[in-house]
Design a protein around this motif. Structure first.
Motif, PDB file in Angstrom:
ATOM      1  N   LEU A 142       0.828  -1.202   0.000  1.00 24.38           N
ATOM      2  CA  LEU A 142       0.000   0.000   0.000  1.00 24.38           C
ATOM      3  C   LEU A 142       0.867   1.258   0.000  1.00 24.38           C
ATOM      4  CD1 LEU A 142      -2.791   1.324   0.180  1.00 24.38           C
ATOM      5  CD2 LEU A 142      -2.638   1.093   2.662  1.00 24.38           C
ATOM      6  N   GLU A 143       1.895   1.289   0.842  1.00 25.43           N
ATOM      7  CA  GLU A 143       2.777   2.453   0.877  1.00 25.43           C
ATOM      8  C   GLU A 143       3.469   2.651  -0.466  1.00 25.43           C
ATOM      9  OE1 GLU A 143       4.691   4.198   3.934  1.00 25.43           O
ATOM     10  OE2 GLU A 143       3.932   2.942   5.550  1.00 25.43           O
ATOM     11  N   GLU A 144       3.880   1.564  -1.081  1.00 25.41           N
ATOM     12  CA  GLU A 144       4.534   1.667  -2.390  1.00 25.41           C
ATOM     13  C   GLU A 144       3.555   2.181  -3.439  1.00 25.41           C
ATOM     14  OE1 GLU A 144       7.935  -0.688  -4.853  1.00 25.41           O
ATOM     15  OE2 GLU A 144       6.643  -1.864  -3.555  1.00 25.41           O
ATOM     16  N   ALA A 145       2.309   1.707  -3.403  1.00 24.09           N
ATOM     17  CA  ALA A 145       1.289   2.160  -4.355  1.00 24.09           C
ATOM     18  C   ALA A 145       0.988   3.651  -4.175  1.00 24.09           C
ATOM     19  CB  ALA A 145       0.011   1.341  -4.172  1.00 24.09           C
ATOM     20  N   MET A 146       1.093   4.156  -2.947  1.00 22.08           N
ATOM     21  CA  MET A 146       0.844   5.571  -2.696  1.00 22.08           C
ATOM     22  C   MET A 146       2.013   6.451  -3.136  1.00 22.08           C
ATOM     23  SD  MET A 146      -1.317   5.821   0.860  1.00 22.08           S
ATOM     24  CE  MET A 146      -0.069   5.089   1.901  1.00 22.08           C
ATOM     25  N   GLY A 147       3.146   5.830  -3.452  1.00 18.61           N
ATOM     26  CA  GLY A 147       4.278   6.598  -3.962  1.00 18.61           C
ATOM     27  C   GLY A 147       5.467   6.734  -3.042  1.00 18.61           C
ATOM     28  N   PHE A 148       5.404   6.099  -1.868  1.00 20.46           N
ATOM     29  CA  PHE A 148       6.556   6.157  -0.971  1.00 20.46           C
ATOM     30  C   PHE A 148       7.743   5.456  -1.622  1.00 20.46           C
ATOM     31  CE2 PHE A 148       3.240   6.924   2.128  1.00 20.46           C
ATOM     32  CZ  PHE A 148       3.820   7.848   2.986  1.00 20.46           C
ATOM     33  N   THR A 149       8.930   6.014  -1.447  1.00 22.08           N
ATOM     34  CA  THR A 149      10.144   5.403  -1.981  1.00 22.08           C
ATOM     35  C   THR A 149      10.994   4.767  -0.885  1.00 22.08           C
ATOM     36  OG1 THR A 149      11.292   7.517  -1.826  1.00 22.08           O
ATOM     37  CG2 THR A 149      10.272   6.962  -3.954  1.00 22.08           C
ATOM     38  N   GLU A 150      10.659   5.087   0.368  1.00 23.31           N
ATOM     39  CA  GLU A 150      11.426   4.533   1.482  1.00 23.31           C
ATOM     40  C   GLU A 150      10.549   4.454   2.725  1.00 23.31           C
ATOM     41  OE1 GLU A 150      15.676   5.418   3.755  1.00 23.31           O
ATOM     42  OE2 GLU A 150      15.188   6.477   1.914  1.00 23.31           O
ATOM     43  N   VAL A 151      10.687   3.353   3.472  1.00 21.48           N
ATOM     44  CA  VAL A 151       9.957   3.154   4.719  1.00 21.48           C
ATOM     45  C   VAL A 151      10.955   2.733   5.785  1.00 21.48           C
ATOM     46  CG1 VAL A 151       8.198   1.791   5.907  1.00 21.48           C
ATOM     47  CG2 VAL A 151       7.829   2.469   3.536  1.00 21.48           C
ATOM     48  N   TRP A 152      10.910   3.396   6.917  1.00 19.82           N
ATOM     49  CA  TRP A 152      11.766   3.033   8.047  1.00 19.82           C
ATOM     50  C   TRP A 152      10.930   2.282   9.064  1.00 19.82           C
ATOM     51  CZ3 TRP A 152      14.344   8.404   9.314  1.00 19.82           C
ATOM     52  CH2 TRP A 152      15.094   8.825   8.210  1.00 19.82           C
ATOM     53  N   CYS A 153      11.331   1.075   9.391  1.00 17.67           N
ATOM     54  CA  CYS A 153      10.695   0.311  10.468  1.00 17.67           C
ATOM     55  C   CYS A 153      11.273   0.844  11.775  1.00 17.67           C
ATOM     56  CB  CYS A 153      10.998  -1.174  10.327  1.00 17.67           C
ATOM     57  SG  CYS A 153      10.368  -1.900   8.805  1.00 17.67           S
ATOM     58  N   THR A 154      10.405   1.376  12.611  1.00 19.81           N
ATOM     59  CA  THR A 154      10.853   1.990  13.868  1.00 19.81           C
ATOM     60  C   THR A 154      10.055   1.405  15.029  1.00 19.81           C
ATOM     61  OG1 THR A 154       9.329   3.815  13.456  1.00 19.81           O
ATOM     62  CG2 THR A 154      11.611   4.152  12.795  1.00 19.81           C
ATOM     63  N   PRO A 155      10.316   0.157  15.392  1.00 21.81           N
ATOM     64  CA  PRO A 155       9.548  -0.471  16.468  1.00 21.81           C
ATOM     65  C   PRO A 155       9.826   0.161  17.821  1.00 21.81           C
ATOM     66  CG  PRO A 155      11.390  -1.858  15.831  1.00 21.81           C
ATOM     67  CD  PRO A 155      11.354  -0.716  14.862  1.00 21.81           C
ATOM     68  N   HIS A 156       8.836   0.053  18.700  1.00 28.10           N
ATOM     69  CA  HIS A 156       9.015   0.546  20.070  1.00 28.10           C
ATOM     70  C   HIS A 156      10.069  -0.285  20.791  1.00 28.10           C
ATOM     71  CE1 HIS A 156       5.779   3.392  20.165  1.00 28.10           C
ATOM     72  NE2 HIS A 156       4.882   2.494  19.812  1.00 28.10           N
ATOM     73  N   VAL A 157      10.867   0.383  21.579  1.00 24.58           N
ATOM     74  CA  VAL A 157      11.810  -0.261  22.490  1.00 24.58           C
ATOM     75  C   VAL A 157      11.704   0.510  23.794  1.00 24.58           C
ATOM     76  CG1 VAL A 157      14.210  -0.857  22.959  1.00 24.58           C
ATOM     77  CG2 VAL A 157      13.364  -0.864  20.606  1.00 24.58           C
ATOM     78  N   MET A 158      10.921  -0.042  24.715  1.00 23.81           N
ATOM     79  CA  MET A 158      10.710   0.604  26.004  1.00 23.81           C
ATOM     80  C   MET A 158      10.446  -0.451  27.063  1.00 23.81           C
ATOM     81  SD  MET A 158       7.563   2.949  24.734  1.00 23.81           S
ATOM     82  CE  MET A 158       6.207   2.037  24.087  1.00 23.81           C
ATOM     83  N   GLU A 159      10.288  -0.007  28.254  1.00 21.18           N
ATOM     84  CA  GLU A 159      10.134  -0.941  29.369  1.00 21.18           C
ATOM     85  C   GLU A 159       8.966  -1.903  29.171  1.00 21.18           C
ATOM     86  OE1 GLU A 159       9.273  -0.592  34.090  1.00 21.18           O
ATOM     87  OE2 GLU A 159      10.679   0.844  33.212  1.00 21.18           O
ATOM     88  N   ASP A 160       7.824  -1.391  28.710  1.00 18.67           N
ATOM     89  CA  ASP A 160       6.661  -2.269  28.533  1.00 18.67           C
ATOM     90  C   ASP A 160       6.649  -2.974  27.180  1.00 18.67           C
ATOM     91  OD1 ASP A 160       6.191   0.224  27.358  1.00 18.67           O
ATOM     92  OD2 ASP A 160       4.015   0.014  27.525  1.00 18.67           O
ATOM     93  N   VAL A 161       7.616  -2.669  26.303  1.00 21.09           N
ATOM     94  CA  VAL A 161       7.783  -3.373  25.021  1.00 21.09           C
ATOM     95  C   VAL A 161       9.259  -3.772  24.940  1.00 21.09           C
ATOM     96  CG1 VAL A 161       7.460  -3.274  22.531  1.00 21.09           C
ATOM     97  CG2 VAL A 161       6.017  -1.872  24.004  1.00 21.09           C
ATOM     98  N   PRO A 162       9.613  -4.862  25.615  1.00 22.59           N
ATOM     99  CA  PRO A 162      11.034  -5.221  25.757  1.00 22.59           C
ATOM    100  C   PRO A 162      11.626  -5.896  24.516  1.00 22.59           C
ATOM    101  CG  PRO A 162       9.687  -6.833  26.875  1.00 22.59           C
ATOM    102  CD  PRO A 162       8.748  -5.787  26.336  1.00 22.59           C
ATOM    103  N   ASN A 163      11.678  -5.173  23.400  1.00 22.22           N
ATOM    104  CA  ASN A 163      12.296  -5.722  22.194  1.00 22.22           C
ATOM    105  C   ASN A 163      13.796  -5.840  22.376  1.00 22.22           C
ATOM    106  OD1 ASN A 163      10.183  -6.199  20.319  1.00 22.22           O
ATOM    107  ND2 ASN A 163       9.902  -3.990  20.129  1.00 22.22           N
ATOM    108  N   ARG A 164      14.353  -6.858  21.760  1.00 23.39           N
ATOM    109  CA  ARG A 164      15.787  -7.101  21.788  1.00 23.39           C
ATOM    110  C   ARG A 164      16.311  -7.098  20.360  1.00 23.39           C
ATOM    111  NH1 ARG A 164      15.225  -5.753  26.232  1.00 23.39           N
ATOM    112  NH2 ARG A 164      15.103  -7.016  28.090  1.00 23.39           N
ATOM    113  N   SER A 165      17.575  -6.759  20.228  1.00 20.21           N
ATOM    114  CA  SER A 165      18.199  -6.678  18.910  1.00 20.21           C
ATOM    115  C   SER A 165      18.009  -7.951  18.099  1.00 20.21           C
ATOM    116  CB  SER A 165      19.702  -6.398  19.050  1.00 20.21           C
ATOM    117  OG  SER A 165      19.915  -5.175  19.681  1.00 20.21           O
ATOM    118  N   GLU A 166      18.237  -9.105  18.742  1.00 17.76           N
ATOM    119  CA  GLU A 166      18.173 -10.384  18.017  1.00 17.76           C
ATOM    120  C   GLU A 166      16.782 -10.622  17.434  1.00 17.76           C
ATOM    121  OE1 GLU A 166      18.845 -10.456  21.574  1.00 17.76           O
ATOM    122  OE2 GLU A 166      20.858  -9.795  21.021  1.00 17.76           O
ATOM    123  N   SER A 167      15.740 -10.349  18.223  1.00 15.95           N
ATOM    124  CA  SER A 167      14.384 -10.613  17.742  1.00 15.95           C
ATOM    125  C   SER A 167      13.983  -9.627  16.646  1.00 15.95           C
ATOM    126  CB  SER A 167      13.372 -10.581  18.889  1.00 15.95           C
ATOM    127  OG  SER A 167      13.344  -9.317  19.502  1.00 15.95           O
TER     128      SER A 167
END
Length: 124
Positions: free
Chosen positions: A57-82
């Motif tokens: 959908l983003e590509e169809a709307m004309g975006f040329t770049e998308v940055w994945c920016t997941p939350h990394v906080m105490e209540d969302v304990p994402n780790r680099s490996e995952s």
């Protein structure tokens, strides 16, 4: 009353036009620098299929770049490996689909976060 025209249309006609965001082309060439498209890592998209649909959908709307920016906080304990594993899975399937369906080459990135200094900028 005299009708004012610009480029052959009434000056107020712009408010009566019904054009979708996609048709308008206003996002063509844009960069989405804040997205939760990486699936299953925070309060954003939950499945790989939904991630792929959102990227399409983003590509169809004309975006040329998308940055994945997941939350990394105490209540969302994402780790680099995952995060790297999820991004690799998204990248692998997106590259396969791009080859089969001849998709354009929108750049998708998992950006380094100050909280996870060992996540280098990854692209697909």
């Amino acid at each position: 009353l005299r009708r004012i025209t610009v480029f052959g249309m009434g000056i107020l006609d712009i408010f009566n036009r019904k054009t979708s965001l996609n048709q308008s082309g206003v996002l063509r060439g844009s960069k989405d620098s804040h997205s939760h498209i990486l699936f299953g890592v925070d309060d954003g998209i939950k499945t790989l299929e939904e991630s792929l649909e959102a990227l399409e959908l983003e590509e169809a709307m004309g975006f040329t770049e998308v940055w994945c920016t997941p939350h990394v906080m105490e209540d969302v304990p994402n780790r680099s490996e995952s995060l790297k594993a999820r991004f690799s899975e998204l990248k692998r399937l997106r590259q396969l689909l791009s080859t089969v369906f001849h998709l354009r080459s929108m750049k998708v990135s998992l950006w380094q976060l100050w909280a996870l200094p060992d996540v280098e900028n990854l692209h697909c």
